[in-house]
Design a protein around this motif. Structure first.
Motif, PDB file in Angstrom:
ATOM      1  N   ASP A 129       9.425  -0.830  13.854  1.00  0.00           N
ATOM      2  CA  ASP A 129      10.038   0.018  14.889  1.00  0.00           C
ATOM      3  C   ASP A 129       9.047   1.034  15.453  1.00  0.00           C
ATOM      4  O   ASP A 129       9.264   1.609  16.514  1.00  0.00           O
ATOM      5  N   VAL A 131      11.083  -6.092   8.190  1.00  0.00           N
ATOM      6  CA  VAL A 131      12.271  -5.453   7.610  1.00  0.00           C
ATOM      7  C   VAL A 131      12.370  -4.038   8.141  1.00  0.00           C
ATOM      8  O   VAL A 131      11.372  -3.327   8.241  1.00  0.00           O
ATOM      9  N   HIS A 132      13.573  -3.638   8.496  1.00  0.00           N
ATOM     10  CA  HIS A 132      13.813  -2.306   9.020  1.00  0.00           C
ATOM     11  C   HIS A 132      14.402  -1.465   7.894  1.00  0.00           C
ATOM     12  O   HIS A 132      15.494  -1.755   7.417  1.00  0.00           O
ATOM     13  N   PHE A 133      13.655  -0.471   7.450  1.00  0.00           N
ATOM     14  CA  PHE A 133      14.097   0.371   6.326  1.00  0.00           C
ATOM     15  C   PHE A 133      14.653  -0.463   5.161  1.00  0.00           C
ATOM     16  O   PHE A 133      15.727  -0.186   4.651  1.00  0.00           O
ATOM     17  N   SER A 138       7.138  -3.646   7.208  1.00  0.00           N
ATOM     18  CA  SER A 138       8.017  -2.498   7.463  1.00  0.00           C
ATOM     19  C   SER A 138       7.532  -1.744   8.706  1.00  0.00           C
ATOM     20  O   SER A 138       6.422  -1.985   9.185  1.00  0.00           O
ATOM     21  N   LYS A 139       8.354  -0.867   9.182  1.00  0.00           N
ATOM     22  CA  LYS A 139       8.000   0.067  10.264  1.00  0.00           C
ATOM     23  C   LYS A 139       7.608  -0.627  11.562  1.00  0.00           C
ATOM     24  O   LYS A 139       6.820  -0.083  12.342  1.00  0.00           O
ATOM     25  N   GLY A 188       0.989   2.174  -5.040  1.00  0.00           N
ATOM     26  CA  GLY A 188       0.427   1.677  -3.788  1.00  0.00           C
ATOM     27  C   GLY A 188      -1.023   1.257  -3.899  1.00  0.00           C
ATOM     28  O   GLY A 188      -1.545   0.567  -3.033  1.00  0.00           O
ATOM     29  N   PHE A 207       0.830  -1.202   0.000  1.00  0.00           N
ATOM     30  CA  PHE A 207       0.000   0.000   0.000  1.00  0.00           C
ATOM     31  C   PHE A 207       0.871   1.261   0.000  1.00  0.00           C
ATOM     32  O   PHE A 207       2.078   1.201   0.220  1.00  0.00           O
ATOM     33  N   LEU A 208       0.250   2.388  -0.264  1.00  0.00           N
ATOM     34  CA  LEU A 208       0.948   3.677  -0.324  1.00  0.00           C
ATOM     35  C   LEU A 208       1.840   3.875   0.902  1.00  0.00           C
ATOM     36  O   LEU A 208       1.388   3.712   2.035  1.00  0.00           O
ATOM     37  N   GLY A 209       3.067   4.188   0.653  1.00  0.00           N
ATOM     38  CA  GLY A 209       3.987   4.501   1.741  1.00  0.00           C
ATOM     39  C   GLY A 209       4.448   3.313   2.556  1.00  0.00           C
ATOM     40  O   GLY A 209       5.006   3.471   3.650  1.00  0.00           O
ATOM     41  N   SER A 210       4.246   2.126   2.054  1.00  0.00           N
ATOM     42  CA  SER A 210       4.588   0.946   2.859  1.00  0.00           C
ATOM     43  C   SER A 210       6.084   0.635   2.831  1.00  0.00           C
ATOM     44  O   SER A 210       6.536  -0.251   3.548  1.00  0.00           O
ATOM     45  N   GLY A 211       6.831   1.332   2.003  1.00  0.00           N
ATOM     46  CA  GLY A 211       8.283   1.128   2.007  1.00  0.00           C
ATOM     47  C   GLY A 211       8.821   0.382   0.794  1.00  0.00           C
ATOM     48  O   GLY A 211       9.914  -0.181   0.841  1.00  0.00           O
ATOM     49  N   LYS A 212       8.082   0.403  -0.293  1.00  0.00           N
ATOM     50  CA  LYS A 212       8.513  -0.314  -1.499  1.00  0.00           C
ATOM     51  C   LYS A 212       9.826   0.263  -2.059  1.00  0.00           C
ATOM     52  O   LYS A 212      10.768  -0.463  -2.332  1.00  0.00           O
TER      53      LYS A 212
HETATM   54  N1  LIG Z   1      10.142   4.065  10.702  1.00  0.00           N
HETATM   55  C1  LIG Z   1      10.269   3.440   9.540  1.00  0.00           C
HETATM   56  N2  LIG Z   1      10.056   4.106   8.391  1.00  0.00           N
HETATM   57  C2  LIG Z   1      10.219   3.451   7.222  1.00  0.00           C
HETATM   58  C3  LIG Z   1      10.571   2.073   7.170  1.00  0.00           C
HETATM   59  N3  LIG Z   1      10.630   1.706   5.866  1.00  0.00           N
HETATM   60  C4  LIG Z   1      10.312   2.810   5.141  1.00  0.00           C
HETATM   61  N4  LIG Z   1      10.063   3.868   5.953  1.00  0.00           N
HETATM   62  C5  LIG Z   1       9.689   5.241   5.581  1.00  0.00           C
HETATM   63  O1  LIG Z   1       8.384   5.248   5.054  1.00  0.00           O
HETATM   64  C6  LIG Z   1       8.236   6.247   4.078  1.00  0.00           C
HETATM   65  C7  LIG Z   1       7.657   5.656   2.805  1.00  0.00           C
HETATM   66  O2  LIG Z   1       8.609   4.778   2.243  1.00  0.00           O
HETATM   67  P1  LIG Z   1       8.694   4.514   0.679  1.00  0.00           P
HETATM   68  O3  LIG Z   1       9.774   3.525   0.476  1.00  0.00           O
HETATM   69  O4  LIG Z   1       8.763   5.784  -0.081  1.00  0.00           O
HETATM   70  O5  LIG Z   1       7.276   3.864   0.438  1.00  0.00           O
HETATM   71  P2  LIG Z   1       6.589   3.439  -0.936  1.00  0.00           P
HETATM   72  O6  LIG Z   1       5.836   2.195  -0.653  1.00  0.00           O
HETATM   73  O7  LIG Z   1       7.606   3.379  -2.025  1.00  0.00           O
HETATM   74  O8  LIG Z   1       5.615   4.657  -1.153  1.00  0.00           O
HETATM   75  P3  LIG Z   1       4.687   5.009  -2.430  1.00  0.00           P
HETATM   76  O9  LIG Z   1       5.553   4.805  -3.646  1.00  0.00           O
HETATM   77  O10 LIG Z   1       4.288   6.404  -2.202  1.00  0.00           O
HETATM   78  O11 LIG Z   1       3.523   4.089  -2.377  1.00  0.00           O
HETATM   79  C8  LIG Z   1       9.632   6.837   3.881  1.00  0.00           C
HETATM   80  O12 LIG Z   1       9.705   8.024   4.612  1.00  0.00           O
HETATM   81  C9  LIG Z   1      10.553   5.782   4.476  1.00  0.00           C
HETATM   82  O13 LIG Z   1      11.754   6.350   4.971  1.00  0.00           O
HETATM   83  C10 LIG Z   1      10.822   1.386   8.408  1.00  0.00           C
HETATM   84  O14 LIG Z   1      11.125   0.183   8.463  1.00  0.00           O
HETATM   85  N5  LIG Z   1      10.640   2.119   9.552  1.00  0.00           N
END
Ligand SMILES: Nc1nc2c(ncn2[C@@H]2O[C@H](COP(=O)(O)OP(=O)(O)OP(=O)(O)O)[C@@H](O)[C@H]2O)c(=O)[nH]1
Length: 352
Positions: free
Chosen positions: A162, A188-190, A159-160, A101, A12-17
């Motif tokens: 933490d 997974v962390h980041f 993700s996240k 997403g 989903f949107l912002g999930s860390g892809k």
């Molecule tokens: N705290 C935390 N933040 C994370 C983690 N993984 C990703 N993020 C943050 O989440 C935000 C979204 O991450 P993206 O990798 O851009 O997510 P995306 O799924 O590609 O987003 P869209 O392409 O917009 O759908 C960024 O600010 C990342 O730094 C994690 O494991 N922990």
């Protein structure tokens, strides 16, 4: 020419892809990876992020979503990439498609089966789904896309973690497991994950086995899902802790995406099975997100590996049953409001 492995990265949107993809590309020294990026907007920010640090071929597909409006673009892009590779104009070993997403992974996966040119050049390796530990419960409650992304996953990365407490994470894992028992989950962390856990999973092609926890099957075998006590039951207790009030529990989430498993000790009749499944996908195909199985069919000494997405299904001969190995057929169905009893009864009718 060997088939080019393809990975679909969804979530989903912002999930860390993008975070995960960037990590993987940075780690993937020596591997040449073509990335197909799909974003809605004209500004492709992810593209800049990726290109600045890596030397990959990034193909951008904007102005639409890969699963719907620009699906033809995806087909054409894949075919074009393969043709240029054949002609020696491009050099890459694998393809990663990062969807938006909001994408439904189903049509994206189907592209690999429906189009001959694509099917002859590529092998869909796996669908990876990122789940945001902080926001997923709400997304899963409200967004069918988020549910479908989980339903389709061959591997789930959370993700996240933490950002949440352990009980909340455990509750999410439990929920995901019930939606898709087949997909292994991993936090997974980041985006920090070894490349071996991302590529060559052969999740989609199911060459190996169905990794389903046997205890889970027993639990799921009951008509009543008495296990989601940790949400919305109206009582005050910690997530993950059983509710001790004596009333019958229902599946409180009412997740549309559910799964069940069929097992049989006796061999199945290939003809009956083909008829039955052919009829079932006509009716329920749109709701059948993923189904896969290892089957014991009458008349063959080899395992039959069977899998499908919506109306499209296929089977391959797998390895021989080992001497002494119990010949048990196992099929898992993941879908939206599937009529479990009808399917199970029908499959029982397919025994030889
Ligand atoms: N705290 C935390 N933040 C994370 C983690 N993984 C990703 N993020 C943050 O989440 C935000 C979204 O991450 P993206 O990798 O851009 O997510 P995306 O799924 O590609 O987003 P869209 O392409 O917009 O759908 C960024 O600010 C990342 O730094 C994690 O494991 N922990």
């Amino acid at each position: 020419m060997a088939l080019i492995p393809a990975t679909i990265l969804t979530g989903f949107l912002g999930s860390g892809k993008t975070t995960l993809l960037k990590r993987v590309l940075t780690e993937a020294h020596g591997q040449k990876i073509a990335v197909i990026e799909n974003e809605f907007g004209e500004e492709n920010i992810d593209n800049d992020i990726l290109v600045s640090d890596t030397h990959e071929q990034v193909i951008q597909m904007s102005n639409g979503c890969v699963c719907c409006t620009i699906r033809e673009d995806l087909r054409a892009t894949l075919a074009d990439l393969a043709a240029r590779k054949r002609r020696g104009e491009l050099d890459f070993e694998r393809v990663v498609i990062e969807t938006t997403g909001l994408a439904d992974p189903g049509p994206v996966a189907q592209t690999f089966f429906m189009d001959d040119e694509v099917a002859e050049a590529y092998l869909l390796d796996s669908i990876l789904t990122l789940v945001d530990a902080k926001h997923a419960q709400e997304q899963l409650d409200n967004r069918v896309e988020a549910q479908r992304q989980v339903g389709f996953a061959d591997q789930i990365f959370i993700s996240k973690s933490d950002l949440v407490e352990a009980p909340a994470l455990a509750a999410l894992q439990h929920r995901l497991k019930h939606m898709n028992p087949r997909a292994p989950q991993r936090t997974v962390h980041f985006g920090e994950v070894a490349i071996a856990e991302v590529f060559d999973l052969k999740g989609f092609n199911l060459n190996a086995k169905l990794d389903i926890d046997p205890d889970f099957l027993t639990e799921d075998g009951h008509a009543h899902h008495g296990h989601d006590h940790d949400h919305d039951c109206g009582h005050d207790h910690a997530p993950g802790e059983a509710c001790h009030h004596g009333h019958a529990h229902h599946h409180h989430h009412d997740d549309d995406v559910k799964s069940f498993v069929f097992r049989a000790d006796k061999p199945l009749s290939p003809a009956k099975l083909e008829d039955f499944l052919g009829a079932i996908v006509q009716v329920y195909g749109p709701k059948m997100l993923r189904y896969k199985g290892v089957l014991h069919l009458k008349g063959t000494e080899r395992k039959v590996i069977f899998q499908g997405v919506h109306q499209l299904m296929g089977s391959d001969l797998g390895p021989k049953w080992a001497p002494g190995e119990p010949r048990v057929s196992k099929m898992v169905f993941i879908g939206i409001d599937l009529p479990r009893d009808i399917l199970i009864k029908g499959l029982e009718g397919c025994l030889a």
